[in-house]
Design a protein around this motif. Structure first.
Motif, PDB file in Angstrom:
ATOM      1  N   ASN A  10      33.990   3.760 -19.634  1.00  0.00           N
ATOM      2  CA  ASN A  10      35.334   4.163 -20.005  1.00  0.00           C
ATOM      3  C   ASN A  10      36.322   3.521 -19.054  1.00  0.00           C
ATOM      4  OD1 ASN A  10      35.402   5.768 -17.589  1.00  0.00           O
ATOM      5  ND2 ASN A  10      34.178   7.297 -18.675  1.00  0.00           N
ATOM      6  N   THR A  11      37.593   3.887 -19.166  1.00  0.00           N
ATOM      7  CA  THR A  11      38.609   3.321 -18.284  1.00  0.00           C
ATOM      8  C   THR A  11      39.012   4.316 -17.202  1.00  0.00           C
ATOM      9  OG1 THR A  11      40.312   3.984 -19.872  1.00  0.00           O
ATOM     10  CG2 THR A  11      39.518   1.704 -19.987  1.00  0.00           C
ATOM     11  N   GLN A  12      38.066   5.133 -16.796  1.00  0.00           N
ATOM     12  CA  GLN A  12      38.298   6.032 -15.668  1.00  0.00           C
ATOM     13  C   GLN A  12      38.710   5.212 -14.451  1.00  0.00           C
ATOM     14  OE1 GLN A  12      34.718   7.344 -13.734  1.00  0.00           O
ATOM     15  NE2 GLN A  12      35.551   9.370 -13.319  1.00  0.00           N
ATOM     16  N   ALA A  13      39.683   5.716 -13.695  1.00  0.00           N
ATOM     17  CA  ALA A  13      40.095   5.036 -12.472  1.00  0.00           C
ATOM     18  C   ALA A  13      38.943   5.035 -11.475  1.00  0.00           C
ATOM     19  CB  ALA A  13      41.310   5.728 -11.865  1.00  0.00           C
ATOM     20  N   LEU A  14      38.744   3.904 -10.800  1.00  0.00           N
ATOM     21  CA  LEU A  14      37.670   3.754  -9.824  1.00  0.00           C
ATOM     22  C   LEU A  14      38.180   3.021  -8.599  1.00  0.00           C
ATOM     23  CD1 LEU A  14      34.498   2.629 -11.837  1.00  0.00           C
ATOM     24  CD2 LEU A  14      34.766   4.748 -10.559  1.00  0.00           C
ATOM     25  N   VAL A  15      37.740   3.450  -7.428  1.00  0.00           N
ATOM     26  CA  VAL A  15      38.013   2.739  -6.175  1.00  0.00           C
ATOM     27  C   VAL A  15      36.681   2.583  -5.452  1.00  0.00           C
ATOM     28  CG1 VAL A  15      39.258   2.731  -3.983  1.00  0.00           C
ATOM     29  CG2 VAL A  15      40.306   3.799  -6.009  1.00  0.00           C
ATOM     30  N   VAL A  16      36.325   1.351  -5.121  1.00  0.00           N
ATOM     31  CA  VAL A  16      35.091   1.061  -4.397  1.00  0.00           C
ATOM     32  C   VAL A  16      35.470   0.316  -3.125  1.00  0.00           C
ATOM     33  CG1 VAL A  16      32.793   0.026  -4.518  1.00  0.00           C
ATOM     34  CG2 VAL A  16      33.916   0.825  -6.611  1.00  0.00           C
ATOM     35  N   VAL A  17      34.887   0.711  -1.992  1.00  0.00           N
ATOM     36  CA  VAL A  17      35.207   0.044  -0.729  1.00  0.00           C
ATOM     37  C   VAL A  17      33.923  -0.281   0.027  1.00  0.00           C
ATOM     38  CG1 VAL A  17      37.388   1.314  -0.544  1.00  0.00           C
ATOM     39  CG2 VAL A  17      35.387   2.145   0.677  1.00  0.00           C
ATOM     40  N   HIS A  18      34.020  -1.279   0.900  1.00  0.00           N
ATOM     41  CA  HIS A  18      32.918  -1.591   1.806  1.00  0.00           C
ATOM     42  C   HIS A  18      33.465  -1.766   3.214  1.00  0.00           C
ATOM     43  CE1 HIS A  18      33.740  -5.811   2.790  1.00  0.00           C
ATOM     44  NE2 HIS A  18      34.138  -5.957   1.537  1.00  0.00           N
ATOM     45  N   GLY A  19      32.584  -1.587   4.196  1.00  0.00           N
ATOM     46  CA  GLY A  19      32.963  -1.731   5.595  1.00  0.00           C
ATOM     47  C   GLY A  19      32.302  -2.896   6.287  1.00  0.00           C
ATOM     48  N   GLY A  20      31.714  -3.831   5.513  1.00  0.00           N
ATOM     49  CA  GLY A  20      31.161  -5.035   6.094  1.00  0.00           C
ATOM     50  C   GLY A  20      29.650  -5.104   6.059  1.00  0.00           C
ATOM     51  N   ALA A  21      29.120  -6.231   5.589  1.00  0.00           N
ATOM     52  CA  ALA A  21      27.676  -6.450   5.600  1.00  0.00           C
ATOM     53  C   ALA A  21      27.188  -6.474   7.034  1.00  0.00           C
ATOM     54  CB  ALA A  21      27.329  -7.763   4.898  1.00  0.00           C
ATOM     55  N   GLY A  22      26.124  -5.735   7.302  1.00  0.00           N
ATOM     56  CA  GLY A  22      25.608  -5.653   8.662  1.00  0.00           C
ATOM     57  C   GLY A  22      26.146  -4.476   9.431  1.00  0.00           C
ATOM     58  N   GLY A  23      27.031  -3.707   8.812  1.00  0.00           N
ATOM     59  CA  GLY A  23      27.544  -2.495   9.445  1.00  0.00           C
ATOM     60  C   GLY A  23      26.532  -1.370   9.342  1.00  0.00           C
ATOM     61  N   SER A  24      26.928  -0.199   9.776  1.00  0.00           N
ATOM     62  CA  SER A  24      26.033   0.952   9.782  1.00  0.00           C
ATOM     63  C   SER A  24      26.400   1.929   8.681  1.00  0.00           C
ATOM     64  CB  SER A  24      26.104   1.669  11.135  1.00  0.00           C
ATOM     65  OG  SER A  24      25.425   2.899  11.086  1.00  0.00           O
ATOM     66  N   ARG A  25      25.383   2.477   8.013  1.00  0.00           N
ATOM     67  CA  ARG A  25      25.643   3.498   7.010  1.00  0.00           C
ATOM     68  C   ARG A  25      26.201   4.767   7.639  1.00  0.00           C
ATOM     69  NH1 ARG A  25      23.738   2.842   1.951  1.00  0.00           N
ATOM     70  NH2 ARG A  25      25.440   4.310   1.570  1.00  0.00           N
ATOM     71  N   ASP A  26      26.130   4.886   8.951  1.00  0.00           N
ATOM     72  CA  ASP A  26      26.770   5.998   9.640  1.00  0.00           C
ATOM     73  C   ASP A  26      28.284   5.964   9.469  1.00  0.00           C
ATOM     74  OD1 ASP A  26      24.318   6.883  10.522  1.00  0.00           O
ATOM     75  OD2 ASP A  26      24.493   5.971  12.508  1.00  0.00           O
ATOM     76  N   GLN A  27      28.800   4.804   9.034  1.00  0.00           N
ATOM     77  CA  GLN A  27      30.241   4.645   8.851  1.00  0.00           C
ATOM     78  C   GLN A  27      30.670   4.847   7.399  1.00  0.00           C
ATOM     79  OE1 GLN A  27      30.902   0.725  10.450  1.00  0.00           O
ATOM     80  NE2 GLN A  27      30.380   1.336  12.535  1.00  0.00           N
ATOM     81  N   ASP A  28      29.764   5.352   6.573  1.00  0.00           N
ATOM     82  CA  ASP A  28      30.124   5.643   5.181  1.00  0.00           C
ATOM     83  C   ASP A  28      31.278   6.638   5.086  1.00  0.00           C
ATOM     84  OD1 ASP A  28      28.202   3.957   4.202  1.00  0.00           O
ATOM     85  OD2 ASP A  28      26.927   5.523   3.346  1.00  0.00           O
TER      86      ASP A  28
END
Length: 304
Positions: A10-28
Motif C-alpha cells: 500500500n502507500t502507507q508512509a514509511l521511514v527507514v534509516v541506517h547508522g552505517g555498515a560496520g556499526g553496532s546493533r546496540d545503536q539501533d
C-alpha cells in the motif's frame, strides 16, 4: 550481517534509516528515534524530503554515528570534513562535499537544493552555509579523539588501516599543513515514502579515516551513495571508493524499476562486492522496504 525486510502493498508512509555498515546493533535505538523523528515530520505536514532530512539530523546529532557530531577526525587530528546529500522524486537535489565547521551538513545540502547548483564543495560550501544562516561549529569530542588515537596506533604497527591500501600511501601523498604523523567509512542515511507515494533520500557522513585532505566518498555522489525517483529511494553505506565504481544506488534502483523485488535488489547489490569490503543498503519502494549489509548495520523502520 544485517538483513531485514518488511514488505507492504500500500502507500502507507514509511521511514527507514541506517547508522552505517560496520556499526553496532546496540545503536539501533538511535536509528529508531531518528526514524520516529522523520515520521513525526511527515505527520506535521512535512514533505518526504523534510522527513528524510529530519531523520538524518537526528543521527548527526546523536554523536555515536560517523556523521555530524560524531564525524571522524582527519589524519592531522584537527580537521573534520563531511559530505551530505538529499534527493526526492519531485526533482529536489542538493549535496555538499568536504564541508567543515557546520553542525548538520544534511541541512546545508537541503539548502543547496534550493540554489541553481546541486553540489558545493570545500571552502565554497562552508561560505554558503554562513550565507544560508548556519552558524560556525567545530567540536572535537573525547570519543572522536580516542578513535583518532587508535587509528594512529594502527598506522604505526603496519596493520592495514584501509582494505587493500598500504599505510605508506597516506604518508607518501600527505597534503595537510601539519607535518606527517605516524575508523571507519561510515555513513548515516534515511529513505522515505510518504502517504502520496512520493520518495526521498538523505545521507550524511563524517568521511573516512585514514584519508587525504579533500577526500570525497560516495555519499554526495548521485547514483553512487544515493538515488530517488518515482520507483523508490536508495541509500548506500560502506567504502566509497568501491561503491562509486558500481554506481550502486542507481544500479539497485534500476533493478527495482525493472520489477525486481526490493529485498532481492538490495541483497544482489551487496553481493556485487567481496566480503572484505563493507557495504550496506536501505531502500523503500511502492511495494515495501528492505535493508541489507554484509556487516552489522544499525537500522530501523517505522510506518503509519
Amino acid at each position: 550481517m544485517q538483513q531485514a525486510a518488511n514488505q507492504t502493498e500500500n502507500t502507507q508512509a514509511l521511514v527507514v534509516v541506517h547508522g552505517g555498515a560496520g556499526g553496532s546493533r546496540d545503536q539501533d535505538d538511535g536509528c529508531q528515534l531518528a526514524a520516529g523523528a522523520g515520521l513525526d515530520r511527515l505527520h506535521g505536514g512535512g514533505s518526504a524530503l523534510d522527513a528524510a532530512v529530519a531523520a538524518v539530523v537526528a543521527l548527526e546529532n546523536d554523536g555515536r554515528y560517523n556523521a555530524g557530531s560524531g564525524a571522524v577526525l582527519c589524519l592531522d587530528g584537527e580537521s573534520i570534513e563531511m559530505d551530505a546529500a538529499v534527493m526526492d522524486s519531485t526533482g529536489a537535489l542538493g549535496a555538499v562535499a568536504c564541508i567543515q565547521r557546520v553542525k548538520n551538513p544534511v541541512l546545508v545540502a537541503q539548502a543547496v537544493s534550493r540554489t541553481p547548483h546541486w553540489l558545493l564543495a570545500g571552502e565554497g560550501a562552508e561560505r554558503f552555509a554562513r550565507v544560508a544562516g548556519f552558524a560556525p561549529h567545530h567540536q572535537i569530542s573525547e570519543r572522536q579523539r580516542a578513535k583518532h588515537d587508535r587509528l594512529m596506533a594502527t598506522l604505526a604497527t603496519g596493520e592495514a588501516a584501509t582494505p587493500g591500501v598500504a599505510n605508506r600511501a597516506f604518508a607518501d601523498y600527505w597534503n595537510y599543513d601539519t607535518p606527517r604523523t605516524f575508523q571507519p567509512c561510515d555513513t548515516v542515511g534515511a529513505v522515505v515514502r510518504d502517504g502520496a507515494g512520493r520518495f526521498a533520500v538523505a545521507g550524511s557522513t563524517g568521511g573516512s579515516a585514514p584519508s587525504l585532505l579533500g577526500r570525497v566518498g560516495d555519499t554526495p555522489v548521485i547514483g553512487s551513495g544515493f538515488y530517488a525517483g518515482t520507483d523508490g529511494a536508495i541509500a548506500v553505506t560502506g567504502i566509497g571508493e568501491h561503491i562509486v565504481r558500481r554506481l550502486l544506488a542507481y544500479t539497485v534502483y534500476g533493478w527495482i524499476a525493472g520489477g525486481m523485488a526490493v529485498q532481492e535488489a538490495v541483497e544482489q547489490g551487496v553481493a556485487l562486492f567481496p566480503q572484505e569490503i563493507d557495504v550496506g543498503l536501505i531502500a523503500v519502494t511502492r511495494g515495501g522496504a528492505a535493508m541489507h549489509s554484509n556487516r552489522e548495520m544499525p537500522c530501523a523502520q517505522v510506518g503509519a
